[in-house]
Design a protein around this motif. Structure first.
Motif, PDB file in Angstrom:
ATOM      1  N   VAL A   1      42.853 -37.583 -77.572  1.00  0.00           N
ATOM      2  CA  VAL A   1      42.860 -36.576 -78.634  1.00  0.00           C
ATOM      3  C   VAL A   1      41.683 -35.630 -78.478  1.00  0.00           C
ATOM      4  CG1 VAL A   1      42.595 -36.217 -81.110  1.00  0.00           C
ATOM      5  CG2 VAL A   1      44.163 -37.965 -80.275  1.00  0.00           C
ATOM      6  N   ARG A   2      40.499 -36.176 -78.224  1.00  0.00           N
ATOM      7  CA  ARG A   2      39.307 -35.327 -78.065  1.00  0.00           C
ATOM      8  C   ARG A   2      39.448 -34.400 -76.862  1.00  0.00           C
ATOM      9  NH1 ARG A   2      36.509 -40.092 -79.630  1.00  0.00           N
ATOM     10  NH2 ARG A   2      36.086 -40.609 -77.442  1.00  0.00           N
TER      11      ARG A   2
ATOM     12  N   SER B   1      45.252 -42.125 -77.741  1.00  0.00           N
ATOM     13  CA  SER B   1      43.926 -42.703 -77.892  1.00  0.00           C
ATOM     14  C   SER B   1      42.962 -41.632 -78.390  1.00  0.00           C
ATOM     15  CB  SER B   1      43.434 -43.259 -76.559  1.00  0.00           C
ATOM     16  OG  SER B   1      43.199 -42.207 -75.639  1.00  0.00           O
ATOM     17  N   SER B   2      41.858 -42.067 -78.971  1.00  0.00           N
ATOM     18  CA  SER B   2      40.866 -41.118 -79.486  1.00  0.00           C
ATOM     19  C   SER B   2      40.291 -40.270 -78.360  1.00  0.00           C
ATOM     20  CB  SER B   2      39.747 -41.874 -80.214  1.00  0.00           C
ATOM     21  OG  SER B   2      39.117 -42.799 -79.344  1.00  0.00           O
TER      22      SER B   2
ATOM     23  N   GLU C   1      40.340 -31.429 -86.847  1.00  0.00           N
ATOM     24  CA  GLU C   1      41.342 -32.227 -87.557  1.00  0.00           C
ATOM     25  C   GLU C   1      42.634 -31.456 -87.752  1.00  0.00           C
ATOM     26  OE1 GLU C   1      38.413 -35.079 -90.250  1.00  0.00           O
ATOM     27  OE2 GLU C   1      38.909 -33.062 -90.931  1.00  0.00           O
TER      28      GLU C   1
END
Length: 624
Positions: A375-376, A371-372, A360
């Motif tokens: 980000v990952r 988008s998630s 985080e």
């Protein structure tokens, strides 16, 4: 039959008043706090007066407060007349009980919120700003979660105050059964009429609630588990996302935060002046993609320069231009906020958000709208680059100092800034970690496509990391150039001292290449022509050489006055020409490795030390 209406009225009034006081108190505290990035500005007299007025209900007798509210809201009061025009009546109604309870509860929320916000590390807020966060995002994602224990305690105390309010309520709302009669008022009238059993029952209710609140305040929040904290972060994040505009579409990090325009050179121009408490900062320099070190003693103004570039402090005048984009220009009235400067700032204490996990923290500075999945992927790449795999779910408090430093560097680079500002990033680490992380930083800078400023007072760090240096003292640039030039040919005595030279003597020129070192009592020959108006000669401690024969140039007999030892080296305090009379009777400091010392200490006196003509530092009087 026992009338329970006071209980419901008290619960409804206290809950409503606490909710209103919570919103108003937090808002007032945030506004009063202002911008704590710099900690340099004091509250204005107007704010101090307002703070006193907001706190006044906490110390006024409730009946006095109720009387003032009655004057304000009564039929002849300024607000009362306005309400009459609107055909509204407040006094002697249930809203009046809420107003009275809110007035006495508000100062508790306000002061606890203000105190909780003031306890936050200013670098956390500054770090969030440099990572591109808006003030709204900082408020919801940093300030509120970190101030949570204080805010919850203040909320409970405010509820208790509103729950037990009597004097102001009687003055403003009276005692109307089933309408404005709260439990404290019911107790008073029950005792007055002799109904002691009813009074005692209500007292018991009040005591039970008070004990519950005190217990919750004392032990209910500081020890909360992280899963609960995680849940709270989720609702805070959801609320913040609901209240701010959503960014549609997917954008790459390169599109969101581009580096300098393609084909154009990377360039930073800084020309600023700022009055500081002990001196005036007056700096002017340019740099490109080559890492630039700011070298100087503590308090020289190095960190202030970085903070001005980042927008965390504002110069009095001047300009800061990065890749052709003005970050600050006092003439043109430009002063971009930190979030718009695309600057990466690595703080001395790392400024990691303690309530966010490693993942985080790294994601915090990434462009909004990714988008998630993206980000990952970015987080996984950053973790691998910094050798942090498997730590993404940990909190900063569960990491070592070196791991925290790597997370902070990864978070800074995740924003893809146009410039990296490194403020003594290794100062809190031990020697082993310094070495490891310095290697990591050097490797990172080899691939970084922006400007870099590295602040340090460590000479070896500056020499290894930065090809170019600025020597700074008292807010002024004393010398600038390549590291070889700064260390081998310092421009002034102060620059020589800043760069670690310990041996100096007053000097008088005999001819173009010979001078008398007055404090050392010897005549020295130099390879370079002596400068006009020679003032001092210096030589670094590690550049003194011990010779077996005394006939080498600039070689003199010497005796050992004292010695001090580190794990690798020995510092020798030497007197030339004659034996010392005390440990303080010496001319020069020499540094040798321990293996050399083992050989040297077995020699009979006098030893012979050479001040090599190529190693002498020549300092003219006009430049001191």
């Amino acid at each position: 039959m026992f009338d329970l209406s006071p209980l419901w009225i008290s619960l409804k009034t206290a809950t409503t008043a606490t909710a209103i006081a919570l919103l108003l108190g937090i808002a007032a505290a945030r506004w009063m706090l202002g911008d704590r990035c710099t900690n340099l500005t004091q509250s204005s007299p107007a704010k101090k007066l307002l703070d006193n007025l907001l706190t006044l209900p906490l110390v006024l007798p409730p009946t006095v407060l109720g009387f003032l509210l009655l004057l304000l809201l009564g039929k002849q009061g300024p607000l009362g007349r306005l309400l009459q025009v609107l055909d509204l009546t407040v006094i002697f109604s249930w809203p009046a009980t809420v107003i009275a309870a809110t007035a006495v509860a508000f100062p508790l929320i306000y002061k606890t919120a203000l105190g909780a916000f003031r306890q936050l590390d200013p670098n956390l807020l500054a770090g969030a700003r440099t990572l591109g966060a808006s003030e709204w995002t900082i408020f919801w994602r940093i300030m509120i979660p970190l101030a949570r224990p204080g805010l919850l305690a203040g909320t409970l105390l405010a509820f208790a105050r509103a729950w037990g309010e009597f004097g102001a309520t009687v003055m403003l709302a009276g005692s109307i059964p089933g309408k404005t009669q709260t439990i404290p008022i019911a107790i008073f009238f029950a005792a007055e009429s002799g109904a002691m059993d009813r009074a005692f029952a209500w007292v018991a209710v009040m005591v039970v609630v008070a004990l519950g609140i005190v217990t919750a305040v004392n032990c209910g929040f500081e020890g909360r588990s992280r899963p609960v904290a995680a849940k709270q972060r989720k609702w805070v994040r959801r609320l913040a996302q609901a209240l701010r505009p959503k960014i549609k579409g997917l954008r790459s990090r390169r599109e969101k935060f581009p580096n300098s325009p393609s084909g154009q050179p990377i360039e930073l121009t800084v020309e600023i002046q700022k009055q500081l408490p002990h001196f005036s900062l007056d700096i002017s320099f340019q740099t490109d993609q080559t890492p630039l070190g700011l070298l100087g003693a503590s308090g020289a103004g190095k960190s202030t320069i970085l903070r001005c570039i980042a927008g965390l402090e504002t110069p009095d005048r001047g300009r800061i231009v990065l890749n052709g984009r003005a970050l600050f220009d006092s003439v043109r009235g430009i002063n971009l906020p930190p979030r718009d400067r695309r600057v990466g700032y690595l703080f001395q204490n790392y400024a990691l958000f303690p309530h966010l996990t490693v993942a985080e923290n790294i994601a915090f500075g990434m462009p909004r709208g990714l988008s998630s999945v993206a980000v990952r992927q970015c987080i996984a790449s950053d973790l691998a680059q910094m050798d942090l795999q498997g730590l993404e779910k940990r909190y900063p408090g569960e990491l070592s100092g070196g791991q925290q430093q790597r997370v902070a560097l990864a978070r800074t680079l995740a924003r893809e800034p146009e410039i990296l500002l490194l403020d003594e990033p290794f100062s809190a680490l031990d020697t082993y970690l310094r070495d490891r992380l310095e290697k990591l930083l050097r490797a990172t800078l080899n691939h970084y496509s922006g400007a870099t400023l590295f602040v340090t007072h460590n000479l070896e760090e500056a020499y290894r990391i930065c090809p170019n240096l600025l020597a700074i003292d008292g807010g002024r640039i004393l010398d600038r150039g390549s590291k070889q030039k700064i260390f081998e040919h310092p421009a002034t005595l102060r620059v020589a001292q800043i760069t670690g030279c310990k041996n100096f003597s007053r000097a008088v020129a005999l001819n173009a290449q010979q001078a008398i070192a007055l404090d050392w009592g010897c005549t020295l020959t130099t390879l370079e022509p002596l400068p006009n108006s020679l003032a001092r000669i210096g030589i670094r401690a590690h550049q003194l050489a011990f010779r077996d024969r005394p006939n080498s140039e600039n070689t003199f007999p010497c005796w050992l006055a004292a010695a001090s030892e580190t794990q690798h080296r020995i510092t020798l305090y030497l007197k030339l020409q004659s034996a010392p009379t005390s440990p303080q009777d010496y001319h020069l400091q020499a540094e040798v490795f321990k293996d050399k010392w083992e050989t040297l200490k077995a020699r009979p006196y006098p030893w012979h030390v050479q001040l090599h003509p190529l190693r002498l530092i020549l300092l003219p009087a006009s430049r001191e």
